[in-house]
Scaffold this motif. Structure first.
Motif, PDB file in Angstrom:
ATOM      1  N   ASP A 112      -6.395   2.801   2.129  1.00  9.92           N
ATOM      2  CA  ASP A 112      -5.001   3.074   1.809  1.00  9.92           C
ATOM      3  C   ASP A 112      -4.135   2.874   3.047  1.00  9.92           C
ATOM      4  N   LEU A 113      -2.892   3.316   2.987  1.00 11.03           N
ATOM      5  CA  LEU A 113      -1.967   3.080   4.083  1.00 11.03           C
ATOM      6  C   LEU A 113      -2.405   3.777   5.366  1.00 11.03           C
ATOM      7  N   ASP A 127      -5.553   4.267   6.360  1.00  9.30           N
ATOM      8  CA  ASP A 127      -6.600   3.422   6.934  1.00  9.30           C
ATOM      9  C   ASP A 127      -5.990   2.258   7.711  1.00  9.30           C
ATOM     10  N   LYS A 169       0.806  -1.214   0.000  1.00  7.31           N
ATOM     11  CA  LYS A 169       0.000   0.000   0.000  1.00  7.31           C
ATOM     12  C   LYS A 169       0.846   1.274   0.000  1.00  7.31           C
ATOM     13  N   ARG A 186      -2.870  12.604   3.092  1.00  7.89           N
ATOM     14  CA  ARG A 186      -4.087  11.842   2.822  1.00  7.89           C
ATOM     15  C   ARG A 186      -5.323  12.307   3.580  1.00  7.89           C
ATOM     16  N   ASP A 201       3.329   4.352  -0.951  1.00  3.81           N
ATOM     17  CA  ASP A 201       3.445   5.177  -2.152  1.00  3.81           C
ATOM     18  C   ASP A 201       4.889   5.446  -2.560  1.00  3.81           C
TER      19      ASP A 201
END
Length: 222
Positions: A126-127, A129, A63, A191, A65
């Protein structure tokens, strides 16, 4: 807006956080009165819990980036597989639980519920979460350990659980807690939006309730 996201999440779920960090299981650790069988059952399930958390950190690599996020997640995987698992096996042995027993255990429903929830949030989101779902465990244990170590009500002499308290109150673990809080804040700068905060808070609340259920699981085993 992104600063101290963990503290915002905790404040937004104060009742659930208190129910988790001040659970009867924790009070038993503090007073040294927790039934041995409850702690042993908890230790057995925590072994299985760690295996699933290694998978969660492996998911965090996917996950991520960028390389920095990937390396951070890899460090989490390696810490669990190369260090924490061995330490846990050794600690279980101190409580009369052999490694051969650990390798044959079935997961309790509470173990499945929490670990699979964390993985689901990571796969669906995503990361950020994923890290929010992990936070009640990783950070919560540090806060519990520190609070018990500082409390005058904590029994020191003759408390069979003092080593558990000292482990999570240790400078080493407190550094891990600080690093995770920082990592969550860094992720949030990229995010987090105010519109998203409510969803993250719900994830945090559910993970926190599942942590409390994990304590209760130990008590129910006696």
């Amino acid at each position: 807006m992104a600063a101290q996201l963990f503290e915002r999440l905790k404040a937004d779920n104060a009742a659930a956080w208190s129910a988790y960090t001040e659970h009867d299981f924790v009070s038993g650790l503090q007073a040294g009165t927790l039934p041995k069988a409850a702690f042993q059952y908890y230790l057995k399930q925590d072994y299985l819990f760690l295996i699933q958390f290694a998978r969660a950190y492996a998911l965090a690599i996917y996950k991520a980036d960028n390389l920095a996020e990937m390396r951070s997640a890899l460090a989490g995987v390696k810490a669990i597989l190369d260090t924490e698992m061995a330490l846990h096996v050794s600690y279980c042995a101190d409580w009369g639980i052999e490694e051969a027993v650990l390798e044959t255990l079935d997961e309790a429903p509470e173990t499945i519920a929490y670990t699979r929830y964390v993985l689901e949030r990571g796969m669906a989101g995503d990361l950020l979460d994923l890290m929010v779902a992990l936070a009640p465990c990783a950070i919560g244990y540090g806060e519990i350990g520190a609070a018990l170590a500082k409390s005058r009500d904590t029994k020191i002499e003759g408390n069979p659980y003092i080593t558990w308290i000292e482990m999570y109150a240790s400078d080493e673990y407190q550094e891990l807690v600080a690093d995770m809080k920082t990592e969550i804040d860094v992720l949030a700068t990229k995010r987090l939006t105010e519109a998203r905060f409510n969803d993250l808070s719900k994830t945090f609340a559910t993970a926190t309730r599942l942590e409390a259920d994990f304590w209760q699981m130990g008590l129910n085993a006696t």
